[in-house]
Design an enzyme around this catalytic site. Structure first.
Site, PDB file in Angstrom:
ATOM      1  N   CYS A 109       0.839  -1.194   0.000  1.00  0.00           N
ATOM      2  CA  CYS A 109       0.000   0.000   0.000  1.00  0.00           C
ATOM      3  C   CYS A 109       0.881   1.253   0.000  1.00  0.00           C
ATOM      4  CB  CYS A 109      -0.906  -0.029   1.235  1.00  0.00           C
ATOM      5  SG  CYS A 109      -1.627   1.566   1.658  1.00  0.00           S
ATOM      6  N   GLU A 110       0.671   2.130  -0.965  1.00  0.00           N
ATOM      7  CA  GLU A 110       1.532   3.302  -1.064  1.00  0.00           C
ATOM      8  C   GLU A 110       1.191   4.374  -0.024  1.00  0.00           C
ATOM      9  OE1 GLU A 110      -0.500   6.031  -4.547  1.00  0.00           O
ATOM     10  OE2 GLU A 110       0.700   4.309  -5.176  1.00  0.00           O
ATOM     11  N   HIS A 111       0.087   4.200   0.696  1.00  0.00           N
ATOM     12  CA  HIS A 111      -0.290   5.175   1.723  1.00  0.00           C
ATOM     13  C   HIS A 111       0.382   4.896   3.068  1.00  0.00           C
ATOM     14  CE1 HIS A 111      -4.190   5.529  -0.811  1.00  0.00           C
ATOM     15  NE2 HIS A 111      -3.260   6.382  -1.239  1.00  0.00           N
ATOM     16  N   HIS A 112       0.570   3.625   3.393  1.00  0.00           N
ATOM     17  CA  HIS A 112       1.143   3.269   4.694  1.00  0.00           C
ATOM     18  C   HIS A 112       2.318   2.296   4.598  1.00  0.00           C
ATOM     19  CE1 HIS A 112      -3.030   4.575   5.721  1.00  0.00           C
ATOM     20  NE2 HIS A 112      -2.398   5.159   6.718  1.00  0.00           N
ATOM     21  N   GLN A 150      -4.747  -0.551  -5.259  1.00  0.00           N
ATOM     22  CA  GLN A 150      -5.225  -1.732  -5.983  1.00  0.00           C
ATOM     23  C   GLN A 150      -5.866  -1.361  -7.316  1.00  0.00           C
ATOM     24  OE1 GLN A 150      -7.164  -4.695  -3.536  1.00  0.00           O
ATOM     25  NE2 GLN A 150      -8.454  -5.367  -5.222  1.00  0.00           N
ATOM     26  N   HIS A 178      -5.920  -5.775   2.709  1.00  0.00           N
ATOM     27  CA  HIS A 178      -5.033  -4.632   2.873  1.00  0.00           C
ATOM     28  C   HIS A 178      -4.650  -4.521   4.345  1.00  0.00           C
ATOM     29  CE1 HIS A 178      -5.637  -2.473  -1.122  1.00  0.00           C
ATOM     30  NE2 HIS A 178      -6.433  -3.532  -1.196  1.00  0.00           N
ATOM     31  N   CYS A 180      -3.118  -2.238   5.814  1.00  0.00           N
ATOM     32  CA  CYS A 180      -3.334  -0.912   6.384  1.00  0.00           C
ATOM     33  C   CYS A 180      -4.709  -0.820   7.028  1.00  0.00           C
ATOM     34  CB  CYS A 180      -3.184   0.171   5.317  1.00  0.00           C
ATOM     35  SG  CYS A 180      -4.302  -0.005   3.916  1.00  0.00           S
TER      36      CYS A 180
END
Length: 222
Positions: A109-112, A150, A178, A180
């Site tokens: 996940c590119e956010h976390h 995704q 996910h 996250c």
């Protein structure tokens, strides 16, 4: 050998130019320089957290993390790692769906920067070309090995297949967990996320669409 590597990279760059990009900036750093810089910064993160880098269990962790990021879990950021693709003429004139189920998806996940763990179903209807079956798995793996959402991952796999096979008739379905959402935040251990990209006949023909979606399933128990 050097020429072969150069030719492979050129081919990869050409293929990837037909795939929607991940958000990236140009970097002139080589692999060793990237590892060295990430190791330095991750050491500072660990120190900020109060961890003792003199401890024999922790002292090599920054380097391990750096090598893992560059060479493994984010290897899909480097065009040189794009798999060698085998595409052959459709001399057998096969004109029905080719479908591979349960392709393992491992991404981040590119956010976390936490894992995305799931399975993909990928299908296409050949036009003039057919692709080696294992190459579908490797294409999913390549685009998974980068920071992702995704939705983009699903689209990138479909873009790549549409270009390589010169057909609009491609379909990609991903069902994933996910982390996250599991290890932080809402901390929901049961929910999964499903994304699909249906193109050509898979989108416009109800029978073909249904035939594909019947092949798609979740592998997770709740």
């Amino acid at each position: 050998m050097a020429k072969n590597k150069s030719d492979k990279r050129t081919q990869a760059v050409n293929i990837l130019s037909h795939v929607r990009p991940s958000p990236m900036i140009k970097s002139s750093m080589n692999t060793d320089s990237k590892i060295e810089k990430i190791e330095m910064h991750f050491s500072e993160i660990m120190k900020t957290l109060g961890l003792d880098l003199q401890d024999d269990s922790l002292k090599d962790t920054p380097k391990r993390i750096a090598k893992m990021y560059v060479n493994e879990i984010f290897g899909g950021l480097n065009p040189a790692n794009f798999p060698k693709i085998t595409v052959i003429d459709n001399s057998m004139q096969y004109d029905q769906m080719v479908c591979i189920q349960d392709i393992e998806v491992m991404s981040t996940c590119e956010h976390h920067f936490l894992p995305i763990d799931g399975f993909a179903t990928v299908a296409y209807i050949p036009n003039k070309k057919v692709i080696g079956l294992s190459k579908l798995n490797r294409i999913v793996e390549f685009f998974g090995r980068r920071p992702q959402v995704q939705e983009r991952l699903t689209k990138q796999v479909a873009d790549c297949l549409e270009y390589l096979l010169n057909t609009k008739d491609v379909a990609v379905h991903i069902n994933a967990k996910h982390y996250c959402m599991i290890s932080r935040g809402v901390q929901d251990t049961h929910s999964t996320t499903t994304t699909s990209d249906l193109r050509g006949s898979f989108k416009t023909c109800p029978e073909t669409r249904l035939e594909f979606l019947k092949q798609c399933r979740t592998r997770f128990s709740t």
